[in-house]
Design a protein around this motif. Structure first.
Motif, PDB file in Angstrom:
ATOM      1  N   TYR A   6       0.831  -1.199   0.000  1.00 67.14           N
ATOM      2  CA  TYR A   6       0.000   0.000   0.000  1.00 67.14           C
ATOM      3  C   TYR A   6       0.870   1.256   0.000  1.00 67.14           C
ATOM      4  CZ  TYR A   6      -5.124   0.080   0.673  1.00 67.14           C
ATOM      5  OH  TYR A   6      -6.477   0.118   0.516  1.00 67.14           O
ATOM      6  N   MET A   7       1.885   1.273   0.860  1.00 62.51           N
ATOM      7  CA  MET A   7       2.774   2.441   0.929  1.00 62.51           C
ATOM      8  C   MET A   7       3.595   2.574  -0.345  1.00 62.51           C
ATOM      9  SD  MET A   7       3.856   2.716   4.943  1.00 62.51           S
ATOM     10  CE  MET A   7       4.487   1.065   5.100  1.00 62.51           C
ATOM     11  N   ALA A   8       4.034   1.458  -0.918  1.00 57.29           N
ATOM     12  CA  ALA A   8       4.793   1.495  -2.170  1.00 57.29           C
ATOM     13  C   ALA A   8       3.916   2.016  -3.308  1.00 57.29           C
ATOM     14  CB  ALA A   8       5.344   0.107  -2.491  1.00 57.29           C
ATOM     15  N   MET A   9       2.657   1.584  -3.347  1.00 53.13           N
ATOM     16  CA  MET A   9       1.721   2.054  -4.365  1.00 53.13           C
ATOM     17  C   MET A   9       1.511   3.562  -4.230  1.00 53.13           C
ATOM     18  SD  MET A   9      -2.237   0.825  -4.962  1.00 53.13           S
ATOM     19  CE  MET A   9      -1.759  -0.882  -4.818  1.00 53.13           C
ATOM     20  N   LEU A  10       1.341   4.028  -3.006  1.00 57.54           N
ATOM     21  CA  LEU A  10       1.159   5.453  -2.772  1.00 57.54           C
ATOM     22  C   LEU A  10       2.405   6.232  -3.178  1.00 57.54           C
ATOM     23  CD1 LEU A  10      -0.530   7.802  -1.808  1.00 57.54           C
ATOM     24  CD2 LEU A  10       0.162   7.259   0.547  1.00 57.54           C
ATOM     25  N   ARG A  25      -0.480  19.474 -11.658  1.00 52.89           N
ATOM     26  CA  ARG A  25      -0.093  18.757 -10.447  1.00 52.89           C
ATOM     27  C   ARG A  25      -1.089  18.998  -9.311  1.00 52.89           C
ATOM     28  NH1 ARG A  25       5.611  20.608  -9.786  1.00 52.89           N
ATOM     29  NH2 ARG A  25       5.857  19.623 -11.801  1.00 52.89           N
ATOM     30  N   PRO A  26      -1.322  17.972  -8.483  1.00 51.71           N
ATOM     31  CA  PRO A  26      -2.156  18.193  -7.286  1.00 51.71           C
ATOM     32  C   PRO A  26      -1.492  19.220  -6.363  1.00 51.71           C
ATOM     33  CG  PRO A  26      -1.796  15.849  -7.655  1.00 51.71           C
ATOM     34  CD  PRO A  26      -0.896  16.585  -8.595  1.00 51.71           C
ATOM     35  N   ALA A  27      -2.263  19.753  -5.452  1.00 54.05           N
ATOM     36  CA  ALA A  27      -1.749  20.749  -4.509  1.00 54.05           C
ATOM     37  C   ALA A  27      -0.560  20.180  -3.723  1.00 54.05           C
ATOM     38  CB  ALA A  27      -2.853  21.167  -3.552  1.00 54.05           C
ATOM     39  N   GLU A  28       0.395  21.031  -3.445  1.00 52.91           N
ATOM     40  CA  GLU A  28       1.597  20.625  -2.717  1.00 52.91           C
ATOM     41  C   GLU A  28       1.256  20.051  -1.343  1.00 52.91           C
ATOM     42  OE1 GLU A  28       5.517  19.687  -2.221  1.00 52.91           O
ATOM     43  OE2 GLU A  28       4.523  20.337  -4.055  1.00 52.91           O
ATOM     44  N   ASP A  29       0.274  20.625  -0.676  1.00 50.68           N
ATOM     45  CA  ASP A  29      -0.136  20.106   0.637  1.00 50.68           C
ATOM     46  C   ASP A  29      -0.583  18.653   0.532  1.00 50.68           C
ATOM     47  OD1 ASP A  29       0.398  22.581   1.708  1.00 50.68           O
ATOM     48  OD2 ASP A  29      -1.702  23.137   1.989  1.00 50.68           O
ATOM     49  N   MET A  30      -1.320  18.354  -0.505  1.00 49.78           N
ATOM     50  CA  MET A  30      -1.791  16.984  -0.716  1.00 49.78           C
ATOM     51  C   MET A  30      -0.621  16.041  -0.948  1.00 49.78           C
ATOM     52  SD  MET A  30      -4.193  15.596  -3.780  1.00 49.78           S
ATOM     53  CE  MET A  30      -5.398  14.355  -3.445  1.00 49.78           C
ATOM     54  N   ASP A  60      -6.784   2.490  11.061  1.00 50.29           N
ATOM     55  CA  ASP A  60      -6.984   3.905  10.736  1.00 50.29           C
ATOM     56  C   ASP A  60      -5.932   4.379   9.731  1.00 50.29           C
ATOM     57  OD1 ASP A  60      -9.167   4.015  12.434  1.00 50.29           O
ATOM     58  OD2 ASP A  60      -8.076   5.004  14.069  1.00 50.29           O
ATOM     59  N   ARG A  61      -4.695   4.012   9.975  1.00 51.45           N
ATOM     60  CA  ARG A  61      -3.618   4.419   9.067  1.00 51.45           C
ATOM     61  C   ARG A  61      -3.822   3.781   7.690  1.00 51.45           C
ATOM     62  NH1 ARG A  61       0.503   8.256   9.511  1.00 51.45           N
ATOM     63  NH2 ARG A  61       2.085   7.757   7.998  1.00 51.45           N
ATOM     64  N   ARG A  62      -4.182   2.515   7.675  1.00 47.58           N
ATOM     65  CA  ARG A  62      -4.421   1.804   6.418  1.00 47.58           C
ATOM     66  C   ARG A  62      -5.550   2.486   5.628  1.00 47.58           C
ATOM     67  NH1 ARG A  62      -5.256  -4.155   7.706  1.00 47.58           N
ATOM     68  NH2 ARG A  62      -3.041  -4.004   8.199  1.00 47.58           N
ATOM     69  N   ARG A  63      -6.607   2.876   6.314  1.00 44.59           N
ATOM     70  CA  ARG A  63      -7.724   3.570   5.672  1.00 44.59           C
ATOM     71  C   ARG A  63      -7.273   4.914   5.093  1.00 44.59           C
ATOM     72  NH1 ARG A  63     -11.254   1.222   9.076  1.00 44.59           N
ATOM     73  NH2 ARG A  63     -10.651   2.501  10.825  1.00 44.59           N
ATOM     74  N   GLU A  64      -6.467   5.621   5.864  1.00 42.14           N
ATOM     75  CA  GLU A  64      -5.970   6.922   5.412  1.00 42.14           C
ATOM     76  C   GLU A  64      -5.119   6.764   4.148  1.00 42.14           C
ATOM     77  OE1 GLU A  64      -4.061  10.828   7.611  1.00 42.14           O
ATOM     78  OE2 GLU A  64      -4.108   8.936   8.699  1.00 42.14           O
ATOM     79  N   ILE A  65      -4.266   5.747   4.131  1.00 41.60           N
ATOM     80  CA  ILE A  65      -3.433   5.484   2.957  1.00 41.60           C
ATOM     81  C   ILE A  65      -4.313   5.106   1.769  1.00 41.60           C
ATOM     82  CG2 ILE A  65      -1.698   3.913   1.973  1.00 41.60           C
ATOM     83  CD1 ILE A  65      -0.450   3.811   4.834  1.00 41.60           C
ATOM     84  N   GLY A  66      -5.287   4.236   1.994  1.00 39.87           N
ATOM     85  CA  GLY A  66      -6.194   3.825   0.923  1.00 39.87           C
ATOM     86  C   GLY A  66      -6.968   4.993   0.348  1.00 39.87           C
ATOM     87  N   ASP A  67      -7.441   5.870   1.217  1.00 42.44           N
ATOM     88  CA  ASP A  67      -8.161   7.062   0.754  1.00 42.44           C
ATOM     89  C   ASP A  67      -7.267   7.937  -0.111  1.00 42.44           C
ATOM     90  OD1 ASP A  67     -10.389   6.210   2.146  1.00 42.44           O
ATOM     91  OD2 ASP A  67     -10.144   7.647   3.794  1.00 42.44           O
ATOM     92  N   MET A  68      -6.010   8.089   0.294  1.00 42.99           N
ATOM     93  CA  MET A  68      -5.082   8.918  -0.478  1.00 42.99           C
ATOM     94  C   MET A  68      -4.746   8.255  -1.817  1.00 42.99           C
ATOM     95  SD  MET A  68      -3.486  11.778  -0.753  1.00 42.99           S
ATOM     96  CE  MET A  68      -3.469  12.495   0.879  1.00 42.99           C
TER      97      MET A  68
END
Length: 79
Positions: A6-10, A25-30, A60-68
């Protein structure tokens, strides 16, 4: 292993997003938030023997990564 993937994909998506033309490009904050999500925070694991026992922290962290991943994939596809 799945969390690592998941982290490698992100991380790959962040690279793709940074390779876009500046006006596309997406926003720098993102992007900075996405890069931060590619790191394992101390609250989850400080070492191989010092890590959280609370599955909610990991989920929670996994969900946050998936959402991103979803968000960056969508933004890149639109460009």
């Amino acid at each position: 292993i799945e969390d690592y993937e998941y982290m490698a994909m992100l991380s790959r998506l962040v690279e793709q997003a940074r390779a876009l033309e500046p006006d596309s490009r997406p926003a720098e904050d993102m992007l900075k938030h996405a890069e931060a999500l590619c790191e394992v925070p101390d609250s989850i694991s400080r070492s191989m023997t010092d890590y959280t026992k609370d599955p909610d922290d990991i989920l929670d962290r996994r969900r946050e990564i998936g959402d991103m991943i979803e968000e960056l994939s969508r933004v890149i596809a639109e460009r």
